[in-house]
Design a protein around this motif. Structure first.
Motif, PDB file in Angstrom:
ATOM      1  N   LYS A  88       0.826  -1.203   0.000  1.00  0.00           N
ATOM      2  CA  LYS A  88       0.000   0.000   0.000  1.00  0.00           C
ATOM      3  C   LYS A  88       0.865   1.260   0.000  1.00  0.00           C
ATOM      4  CE  LYS A  88      -3.954  -2.254   0.650  1.00  0.00           C
ATOM      5  NZ  LYS A  88      -4.969  -2.352  -0.428  1.00  0.00           N
ATOM      6  N   ALA A  89       0.414   2.258  -0.764  1.00  0.00           N
ATOM      7  CA  ALA A  89       0.914   3.625  -0.589  1.00  0.00           C
ATOM      8  C   ALA A  89       0.002   4.278   0.441  1.00  0.00           C
ATOM      9  CB  ALA A  89       0.872   4.387  -1.907  1.00  0.00           C
ATOM     10  N   VAL A  90       0.600   5.031   1.379  1.00  0.00           N
ATOM     11  CA  VAL A  90      -0.153   5.469   2.561  1.00  0.00           C
ATOM     12  C   VAL A  90       0.007   6.969   2.790  1.00  0.00           C
ATOM     13  CG1 VAL A  90      -0.430   5.145   5.062  1.00  0.00           C
ATOM     14  CG2 VAL A  90       0.213   3.200   3.620  1.00  0.00           C
ATOM     15  N   LYS A  91      -1.113   7.602   3.116  1.00  0.00           N
ATOM     16  CA  LYS A  91      -1.120   8.970   3.635  1.00  0.00           C
ATOM     17  C   LYS A  91      -1.806   8.946   4.990  1.00  0.00           C
ATOM     18  CE  LYS A  91      -0.981  11.647  -0.673  1.00  0.00           C
ATOM     19  NZ  LYS A  91      -1.518  12.819  -1.400  1.00  0.00           N
ATOM     20  N   LEU A  92      -1.317   9.789   5.914  1.00  0.00           N
ATOM     21  CA  LEU A  92      -1.892   9.904   7.257  1.00  0.00           C
ATOM     22  C   LEU A  92      -2.414  11.316   7.475  1.00  0.00           C
ATOM     23  CD1 LEU A  92       0.700   8.055   9.558  1.00  0.00           C
ATOM     24  CD2 LEU A  92      -1.384   7.129   8.544  1.00  0.00           C
TER      25      LEU A  92
ATOM     26  N   GLU B   6      -6.171   7.037   8.117  1.00  0.00           N
ATOM     27  CA  GLU B   6      -5.239   6.576   7.082  1.00  0.00           C
ATOM     28  C   GLU B   6      -5.944   6.427   5.753  1.00  0.00           C
ATOM     29  OE1 GLU B   6      -2.311   3.156   7.452  1.00  0.00           O
ATOM     30  OE2 GLU B   6      -3.573   2.906   9.223  1.00  0.00           O
ATOM     31  N   VAL B   7      -5.229   6.711   4.677  1.00  0.00           N
ATOM     32  CA  VAL B   7      -5.680   6.344   3.341  1.00  0.00           C
ATOM     33  C   VAL B   7      -4.619   5.422   2.743  1.00  0.00           C
ATOM     34  CG1 VAL B   7      -6.359   7.143   1.043  1.00  0.00           C
ATOM     35  CG2 VAL B   7      -6.913   8.529   3.060  1.00  0.00           C
ATOM     36  N   ARG B   8      -5.034   4.205   2.413  1.00  0.00           N
ATOM     37  CA  ARG B   8      -4.129   3.197   1.868  1.00  0.00           C
ATOM     38  C   ARG B   8      -4.534   2.906   0.422  1.00  0.00           C
ATOM     39  NH1 ARG B   8      -4.760  -1.238   6.792  1.00  0.00           N
ATOM     40  NH2 ARG B   8      -4.193   0.169   8.537  1.00  0.00           N
ATOM     41  N   ILE B   9      -3.612   3.129  -0.488  1.00  0.00           N
ATOM     42  CA  ILE B   9      -3.872   2.918  -1.910  1.00  0.00           C
ATOM     43  C   ILE B   9      -3.225   1.616  -2.364  1.00  0.00           C
ATOM     44  CG2 ILE B   9      -3.468   3.832  -4.235  1.00  0.00           C
ATOM     45  CD1 ILE B   9      -5.559   5.356  -2.553  1.00  0.00           C
ATOM     46  N   ASP B  10      -3.992   0.780  -3.005  1.00  0.00           N
ATOM     47  CA  ASP B  10      -3.525  -0.508  -3.528  1.00  0.00           C
ATOM     48  C   ASP B  10      -2.511  -0.272  -4.653  1.00  0.00           C
ATOM     49  OD1 ASP B  10      -3.239  -3.042  -4.556  1.00  0.00           O
ATOM     50  OD2 ASP B  10      -5.373  -3.371  -4.945  1.00  0.00           O
ATOM     51  N   ILE B  11      -1.294  -0.809  -4.484  1.00  0.00           N
ATOM     52  CA  ILE B  11      -0.266  -0.654  -5.524  1.00  0.00           C
ATOM     53  C   ILE B  11       0.237  -2.015  -5.991  1.00  0.00           C
ATOM     54  CG2 ILE B  11       0.459   1.643  -4.794  1.00  0.00           C
ATOM     55  CD1 ILE B  11       2.888   0.278  -3.417  1.00  0.00           C
ATOM     56  N   ALA B  12      -0.600  -3.044  -5.887  1.00  0.00           N
ATOM     57  CA  ALA B  12      -0.194  -4.389  -6.315  1.00  0.00           C
ATOM     58  C   ALA B  12       0.252  -4.384  -7.768  1.00  0.00           C
ATOM     59  CB  ALA B  12      -1.361  -5.360  -6.132  1.00  0.00           C
ATOM     60  N   ASN B  13       1.323  -5.121  -8.048  1.00  0.00           N
ATOM     61  CA  ASN B  13       1.891  -5.267  -9.399  1.00  0.00           C
ATOM     62  C   ASN B  13       2.513  -3.978  -9.924  1.00  0.00           C
ATOM     63  OD1 ASN B  13       1.009  -7.980  -9.518  1.00  0.00           O
ATOM     64  ND2 ASN B  13      -1.022  -7.290 -10.116  1.00  0.00           N
TER      65      ASN B  13
ATOM     66  N   LEU C 262       7.083  15.391   2.159  1.00  0.00           N
ATOM     67  CA  LEU C 262       6.820  14.092   1.543  1.00  0.00           C
ATOM     68  C   LEU C 262       5.488  13.602   2.098  1.00  0.00           C
ATOM     69  CD1 LEU C 262       7.728  11.641  -0.168  1.00  0.00           C
ATOM     70  CD2 LEU C 262       8.872  10.756   1.885  1.00  0.00           C
ATOM     71  N   GLU C 263       4.494  13.452   1.227  1.00  0.00           N
ATOM     72  CA  GLU C 263       3.123  13.205   1.679  1.00  0.00           C
ATOM     73  C   GLU C 263       2.737  11.735   1.709  1.00  0.00           C
ATOM     74  OE1 GLU C 263       0.534  15.580  -0.742  1.00  0.00           O
ATOM     75  OE2 GLU C 263       0.959  17.400   0.414  1.00  0.00           O
ATOM     76  N   GLU C 264       3.547  10.851   1.155  1.00  0.00           N
ATOM     77  CA  GLU C 264       3.181   9.435   1.137  1.00  0.00           C
ATOM     78  C   GLU C 264       4.374   8.564   1.483  1.00  0.00           C
ATOM     79  OE1 GLU C 264       2.433   7.465  -2.608  1.00  0.00           O
ATOM     80  OE2 GLU C 264       3.784   8.812  -3.682  1.00  0.00           O
ATOM     81  N   VAL C 265       4.065   7.398   2.025  1.00  0.00           N
ATOM     82  CA  VAL C 265       5.059   6.340   2.200  1.00  0.00           C
ATOM     83  C   VAL C 265       4.497   5.087   1.549  1.00  0.00           C
ATOM     84  CG1 VAL C 265       5.968   7.290   4.348  1.00  0.00           C
ATOM     85  CG2 VAL C 265       4.127   5.589   4.430  1.00  0.00           C
TER      86      VAL C 265
END
Length: 387
Positions: A98-102, A218-225, A358-361
């Motif tokens: 996941k790419a994550v923003k808090l 939290e916002v978690r973005i699916d980054i599979a593949n 930096l807004e995402e990890v």
């Protein structure tokens, strides 16, 4: 022309019966579960999940799937192991790659949102037909590009909202001339290499998490593949917009998720935290104006202890980091240990900005919820240590 079909591509799945009853595991259900694992979960993580469930592993992903499908075992243990794998797959949708923003949000607002969403009736969409599994491609093509709320998961720690969406991709594929028809071979006889562009679509599972004991959303973005930074930005924008719309409807609050936490201080804090994890990658500027990047092979020593890096650090007053990957060994059980990763994907232009932000990890290689929460706790600890 397309790639050689995988093991499960060759199996016919009856998509009219995607969700079997909880009390039995049919071969059709096993096919479907393994198909979704194959398309969604990286092979090293999938191996860990199979180990946790005490299921057989072969040489590589396709051989493993063949082996699992070929084992005509009977009895409760085999069924129980696949039920456990199904639960792990469901949990993986919340924590895998996941790419994550808090976002720091007032406790009362989070509590009000949790109360409202606990009573919320989810609007039916085509995604519910197969969730937690992905839609078949012909159905997915009929959906629009806007995220749809498909699930609300309520636990002691948090309440999670799952938004499903689709996105289109293109892939450049080398074509093996030996697989062409005789007529096509004659036509391309003078070509040394042949490439084609394959277009495909995939379903994504993005998650908004409302914590019950932390002042965090939290916002978690699916980054599979693999998903590009531009695609991640679009996914964050669309998912946050959908959540903000729901928050406006529920509480009348505009722009609920607006300003996210700045992760940039984490880079220095984690790099300087001797004994914390293992640094696998960094990028930085020197005082002389050069840009450097260093990366260690998987399984190698901590980059901070590597002789070449230590000698370079001693030769300059300091370096200015803008990107870092750090890994931790995590013991899931007495016999299963994994290596999970936090990546801070900064770019050099951050250093020339008036406000270094930096807004995402990116959190990778997690197979169970406990691994993800371990990294999140580390992030919170080192962010709170910022002076």
């Amino acid at each position: 022309m397309t790639k050689k079909a995988s093991t499960l591509d060759k199996k016919k799945l009856n998509t009219s019966h995607l969700l079997e009853s909880e009390s039995s595991i049919s071969i059709n259900h096993i096919n479907l579960l393994l198909d979704n694992l194959q398309r969604t979960v990286p092979w090293p993580t999938m191996k860990t999940m199979l180990n946790i469930c005490e299921l057989s592993i072969g040489m590589g992903r396709d051989k493993t799937i063949e082996k699992l499908l070929g084992e005509n075992k009977k009895g409760n243990k085999f069924d129980d192991n696949f039920e456990k794998l199904k639960k792990l797959y469901y949990d993986y949708l919340f924590v895998g790659d996941k790419a994550v923003k808090l976002f720091n949000i007032e406790r009362k607002i989070i509590d009000d949102l949790i109360t409202s969403f606990q009573l919320h009736q989810i609007e039916e969409t085509v995604f519910q037909e197969t969730y937690p599994f992905s839609l078949p491609e012909e159905k997915l093509k009929e959906t629009d590009l806007f995220p749809k709320l498909v699930d609300i998961k309520d636990t002691n720690e948090n309440l999670s909202l799952v938004f499903c969406t689709r996105r289109s991709f293109t892939e450049r594929i080398e074509i093996n001339p030996k697989e062409l028809s005789t007529e096509a071979k004659d036509h391309f006889n003078d070509y040394d290499e042949i490439f084609g562009i394959k277009r495909y679509i995939r379903q994504f599972f993005n998650v908004v998490v409302l914590w019950k004991k932390k002042i965090l959303i939290e916002v978690r973005i699916d980054i599979a593949n693999g998903v590009s930074s531009q695609e991640r930005n679009i996914a964050f924008f669309e998912t946050i917009a959908q959540f903000n719309n729901l928050a406006r409807e529920k509480l009348g609050i505009e722009a609920m998720l607006n300003e996210c936490i700045n992760f940039f201080p984490l880079i220095d804090n984690l790099y300087e935290s001797r004994g914390e994890g293992k640094v696998g990658e960094i990028a930085f500027n020197t005082d002389e104006g050069s840009t450097k990047s260093e990366r260690m092979r998987r399984g190698a020593v901590d980059l901070r202890d590597e002789i070449y890096h230590k000698a370079g650090r001693e030769a300059v007053d300091h370096i200015t980091l803008y990107r870092l990957a750090i890994l931790w060994n995590f013991k899931i059980s007495e016999y299963i240990e994994t290596q999970i990763e936090l990546f801070l994907p900064g770019k050099s232009r951050i250093l020339s900005s008036a406000e270094q932000c930096l807004e995402e990890v990116i959190i990778k290689k997690c197979s169970v919820i406990e691994e993800y929460n371990f990294i999140l706790d580390k992030m919170n600890m080192y962010l709170n240590n910022v002076s």
